[in-house]
Write an enzyme that holds these catalytic residues in place. Sequence first.
Site, short mmCIF file in Angstrom:
data_model
loop_
_atom_site.label_atom_id
_atom_site.label_comp_id
_atom_site.label_asym_id
_atom_site.label_seq_id
_atom_site.Cartn_x
_atom_site.Cartn_y
_atom_site.Cartn_z
N HIS A 63 0.95 -1.28 -0.10
CA HIS A 63 0.01 0.04 -0.15
C HIS A 63 0.80 1.39 0.00
O HIS A 63 1.95 1.15 0.27
CB HIS A 63 -0.95 0.05 1.13
N HIS A 65 1.36 3.88 2.02
CA HIS A 65 1.73 4.70 2.94
C HIS A 65 3.33 4.76 2.96
O HIS A 65 4.10 4.01 2.68
CB HIS A 65 1.25 3.97 4.29
N ASP A 67 5.84 4.80 5.14
CA ASP A 67 6.59 3.56 5.76
C ASP A 67 6.75 2.53 5.04
O ASP A 67 7.61 1.55 5.10
CB ASP A 67 6.39 3.25 7.19
N HIS A 68 6.17 2.35 3.72
CA HIS A 68 6.03 1.21 2.89
C HIS A 68 6.64 1.64 1.64
O HIS A 68 7.15 0.63 0.58
CB HIS A 68 5.02 0.61 2.63
N HIS A 140 -7.72 -1.87 5.49
CA HIS A 140 -6.66 -0.66 6.12
C HIS A 140 -7.28 0.62 5.93
O HIS A 140 -8.42 0.66 5.05
CB HIS A 140 -5.20 -0.80 5.28
N ASP A 210 -0.41 -3.76 5.68
CA ASP A 210 -1.32 -3.53 6.87
C ASP A 210 -2.77 -4.02 6.83
O ASP A 210 -3.28 -3.81 5.89
CB ASP A 210 -1.26 -2.03 7.09
N HIS A 268 6.12 -5.64 11.66
CA HIS A 268 5.51 -4.29 11.76
C HIS A 268 4.97 -4.10 12.96
O HIS A 268 3.80 -3.96 13.30
CB HIS A 268 4.12 -4.33 10.94
#
Length: 314
Positions: A63, A65, A67-68, A140, A210, A268
């Site tokens: 996804h 976000h 942090d990914h 998510h 997530d 995670h």
Amino acid sequence: MELYFLGTNAGLPTTQRNVTSVALRMLEERRSSWLFDCGEATQHQILHSPLKLSRLEKIFITHMHGDHVFGLPGLLSSRASQEGSPPLTVYGPAGLKAFLEATLNATQSRIDFGLEIVEHSGGVIFEDSQIKVEARALEHRIESYGYRMTEKDRPGSLNMELLQEWGVRPGPEYGKLKNGESITVNGRLITSDQVLGAPKRGRIVTILGDTRPTPGIHPLADGADVLVHEATFTDEFADLAHKYYHSTAVQAAEAAKKAGVGELILTHFSSRYKDQDQLRPLLQEARSVFPNTQLAIEHQTFPIRPSAQEREKE
């Protein structure tokens, strides 16, 4: 086939852990590695690992976000600086192409290897003679996917004693028999079914993005040899996990148990858990539901072994 974790933290990096990224190494099978998510500083983590950017074949983004994905433009730029890098395909949800094109164009980054960006909405997103990759939506705050990698069945083992008895020496003949062909040695016709054992079931690896607990996990994880599942919080923060569309360690274990997986690897982790000692409660909670659970540890290798049931069949 093995997993190598480059980042195991949720949201923000800490001095102990980086944000999310995990590699599936298939050096024997494909002579390459695949990367799942690419949080900020992933390329720095790779510098301290046995992974090589030149052997990176595919990247799968769960996804969008930060942090990914924040490490993706830098990693691609660094790979482009290595002459002779082979083509690379990046898979992910809608928005991935715009993100990469904008950042690479704004920074005038030259990507001179073949880069293909594939946006998907689930289903079978890749398949060849060795492996199939399926994606399915999770639950998510934004569009998030899990990936299921199913290795095709492999040829059985050769009967080495019988081959030696019949005078077959190691070499091209072994490969022909493995491929189902027949050979003639010393006037004897040898067929593959005479010397080849039963096919070995391909391994299944499931890596989730997530997610809250959701029915979509089960089709992805069903019967997998290894399930990589987020475990952002301990059970006491179940309400917080639900609010922010995450899972607890217990919820990850319940998903693993329901799907009948061979092994569960938790990752995670919230930055509130500073070190391995503070992560131990997550492991204990998960193991109370699903005993064969491990904590993902950065720069540690996790071999993909067939589940106990499959080993018994072999």
